[in-house]
Design a protein around this motif. Sequence first.
Motif, PDB file in Angstrom:
ATOM      1  N   THR A   1      62.628  -3.955  32.499  1.00  0.00           N
ATOM      2  CA  THR A   1      62.541  -2.621  33.094  1.00  0.00           C
ATOM      3  C   THR A   1      61.743  -1.677  32.198  1.00  0.00           C
TER       4      THR A   1
ATOM      5  N   ASP B   1      65.154   1.384  37.550  1.00  0.00           N
ATOM      6  CA  ASP B   1      66.622   1.386  37.681  1.00  0.00           C
ATOM      7  C   ASP B   1      67.085   2.726  38.240  1.00  0.00           C
TER       8      ASP B   1
ATOM      9  N   SER C   1      69.610  -3.639  35.399  1.00  0.00           N
ATOM     10  CA  SER C   1      69.071  -3.664  36.769  1.00  0.00           C
ATOM     11  C   SER C   1      69.965  -4.489  37.691  1.00  0.00           C
TER      12      SER C   1
ATOM     13  N   ASP D   1      59.936  -5.516  39.257  1.00  0.00           N
ATOM     14  CA  ASP D   1      60.978  -5.674  38.246  1.00  0.00           C
ATOM     15  C   ASP D   1      62.197  -6.315  38.897  1.00  0.00           C
TER      16      ASP D   1
HETATM   17 MG   LIG Z   1      66.160  -4.250  34.085  1.00  0.00          MG
END
Ligand SMILES: [Mg+2]
Length: 625
Positions: free
Chosen positions: A23, A50, A61, A80
Motif C-alpha cells: 500500500t 486503504d 488492506s 493494490d
Molecule cells: Mg496494504
Amino acid sequence: MKVYATEDIRNVVLMGHGSVGKTTLGEAALFVSGAVTRMGSVEEGNTVSDYDDDEHKRKFSLNLALLPVEWEGRKINLIDTPGYADFVSEVICGAQAADLALIVLDAVSGPEVGTDRAWQIAERLKLPRLIVVNRMDRENANFAGVLAAAQQRWGTKVAPLQLPIGSHETFTGLVDLLHMKAYMGDRAEEADVPAALREEAESLRSSLIEAIVETDEDLMTKYFADEALTEEELARALHGGLDQGLIIPVVCTAAAKQTGVRRLLQVIAASGPSPADREPIAAGDASLVARSDGPVAALVFKTAADPYVGKLTYLRLISGTVTSDSHLWNANKGADERLGTLYLQRGKEQEPIAKLSAGDIGAVAKLAHTATGDTLCAKEQQFVLPGIAFPNPVHSMAVRPASKAAVDKLGPSLQRLLEEDPGLRLTRDSATGEVILSGLGDAHLDVTIERLKRKFNVDVELSLPRVPYRETIAKKGTADYTHKKQTGGHGQYARVALEISPLARGAGLQFSERVVGGSVPREFIPAVEKGVLETAREGVVAGYELTDCQVVLFDGKHHPVDSSEMSFKLAASQALKEAVAGASSTLLEPIMPSGSAPLKQTLTTSSVTSTRAAPRSTASTLMVA
Ligand SMILES: [Mg+2]
Ligand SMILES: Nc1nc2c(ncn2[C@@H]2O[C@H](COP(=O)(O)OP(=O)(O)OP(=O)(O)O)[C@@H](O)[C@H]2O)c(=O)[nH]1
C-alpha cells in the motif's frame, strides 16, 4: 486523465505477504507521479488505497484498490491487494485484471508464507513477475540475502536488475545494472556508479546479461560470438523475457521514503508488458486479443458498494473500445446493461472518462444484473470469458439477527455484502435450519459482521454452527400414555400405546400402526402420526432429530366426546418420549461423505450414514428475497 492507447497501458498488481509495504508503495507511486500532492501513510490512515473504515481501524488492506498513475507516457494501473490470507479473493480478482505481478518482499524477512500464496496465484494465471525488495531502509535490510532466498525458491530466472546503494539509514539510492548508472534519493538523480560498488555491480551485471541473453536466441548467438550487445538490444530482450516469464527482474525500494520508486515506475513503463503483449484469451470458440478495433469483451473483476454512487463495477477491457452512455450485454446473465458514466477509479474517488481502450481498466456505476466474474460484450457479438475461480470457504459460523429490527434487514444486507465479496458464502443448513456464513477465516467473518453494522446498521450474532447430531435408540421400547383433561366443559382424552424399535442406519423414522378393534378410531391415527413426527423432529433427549427407528401404534383408547385430533397428538408425543426413555437412546454424529476422514464416533458403535442425516456439506443455498 487522457485516453491511453493499448500499447501504453500497464496493468500491474501488487501482491505479497502482509505488511511488506504494498500500500505504501502504491501511495509513493501516486505521489512521485503527481497523482496526489501529499504522501499519506498507513499509520495516519490517509492512504488512497486503504480508504475503508475497517482498513483504517486494522491498519492493513482488506480490499483491492485501483491506483492509476501516469509515467513516461504510460498509464500504469496499479492494483493494490491485501496480504492477509483471509482476503485472498481480492488478490485473485486483482491478479485476474493484471498483466504483470509485482511480488513485494520485505528487505529483512524476504519470501514468506503470503509471498508463496501470491506466487501461486501469479503462476496459475501465468502472470509475468517482477520482484520488489521494499523497506530497504530498515535495520538488517539485506538485499543480497533476500535475492539469494528468492533465487533458491524460484530459480535462476530471478535476476537482479538493480543493486542498492547502502542499506538501513545509508540506503540512499540504487545502481541500474542494465545502464550502469546510479540513481540517488527519492528524486532518482542520475549519478555515476559509486567506485566502491563498481566491481560488485559489474559482476551482477554480467549475471543479469546472461539471464537476459538466455531468453533470446539471436542475442545468445551474438553473446557467444563475443559480439557487443547494445543497451537497446538488452532492453528489448528484457521486455520480451519478462513478458514470457523467462526472466524475473529484482529491484529495490524504500517506499516510505519514495527511494527507488521512480526507477520502479521506469522499469514498468519501459520493460513491463502491455495488454497487447499478452497471449490471446479464449472465450468459447473465439480468441480475443487486446485490439481497440476488436469486438467488445470486458471482464468484471470487482464489485464494490460506494456510499455515493452506489454499486460500482470494476472492469478490465479485454478487447474493443467502450464509451460512456452505451449499452453492453451481460453474456452470463443474458441481460442488457446500460452503462452510464465511465470512471477512472482511484482509491475511493471516481474521475469521469470518455472511453476505455482495449486492455484498460475502468469502473461503472449502478449496473443492474452484473456480478464479479461476468463478461460484458456487445449483444450482437457475444462472448463468455473464463470466469474467476475462488477458493472454497474454510471457516463457517451460524449467523442470527441480534434484534427484532435486524430480522428483515439481515437477508438483503448480507446479499449486498456477498455481491462485493466473492470469498463469502451464505447457506442454510437443512439439518439444523441455521443460516451459515462461510468465509476464508475468522478475520474475514469479523470484518463482514462489522460491515453489516456499519453499512446497513444490522446487528447479528455469530456462533459455532450446531452440529446436526441425531438421536436414535439402541433397543426396543414401548409406552402407553393417557392424555386426560376432564374438568367440566369440553374435556380432552386420548390413550396411545406405542412400540419403538431400532432400524438400520439411514432408514430414517418410520411410522405404522396395527390397531385392532378400532381402539383408536381411524380418523385419529393421522393425528397420532403427526404427534410422533413432530416430536421426533424436535428431538426427545437432546433436541436433535430422532431417526432410524420404527414407531408402531398398536393400541389406544378414545372418548366419544372428549377425544380430538389435538388430544391424540399430545398423547402420541408423550408416549414417544416415554418409549424412547426406555429404549437406550443414542446420540449420532454426522460423518463426512466417503473419502473424507470420519468424525469421531459418539457414545455407541453405530454412526450415521450420509444419506439420512445431512452432514454440513449438503446444506442448500439460501435465497434471500
Ligand atoms: Mg496494504
Ligand atoms: N521503514 C519502512 N517502513 C515501511 C516502508 N513501506 C512500508 N512501511 C511500513 O510497513 C508497514 C506496512 O505497510 P503497508 O503498506 O500497509 O503494507 P502492506 O503490504 O500493504 O500490508 P497489507 O495491506 O497487510 O498487505 C507500515 O507500518 C508502513 O509504514 C518502507 O519502505 N520502509
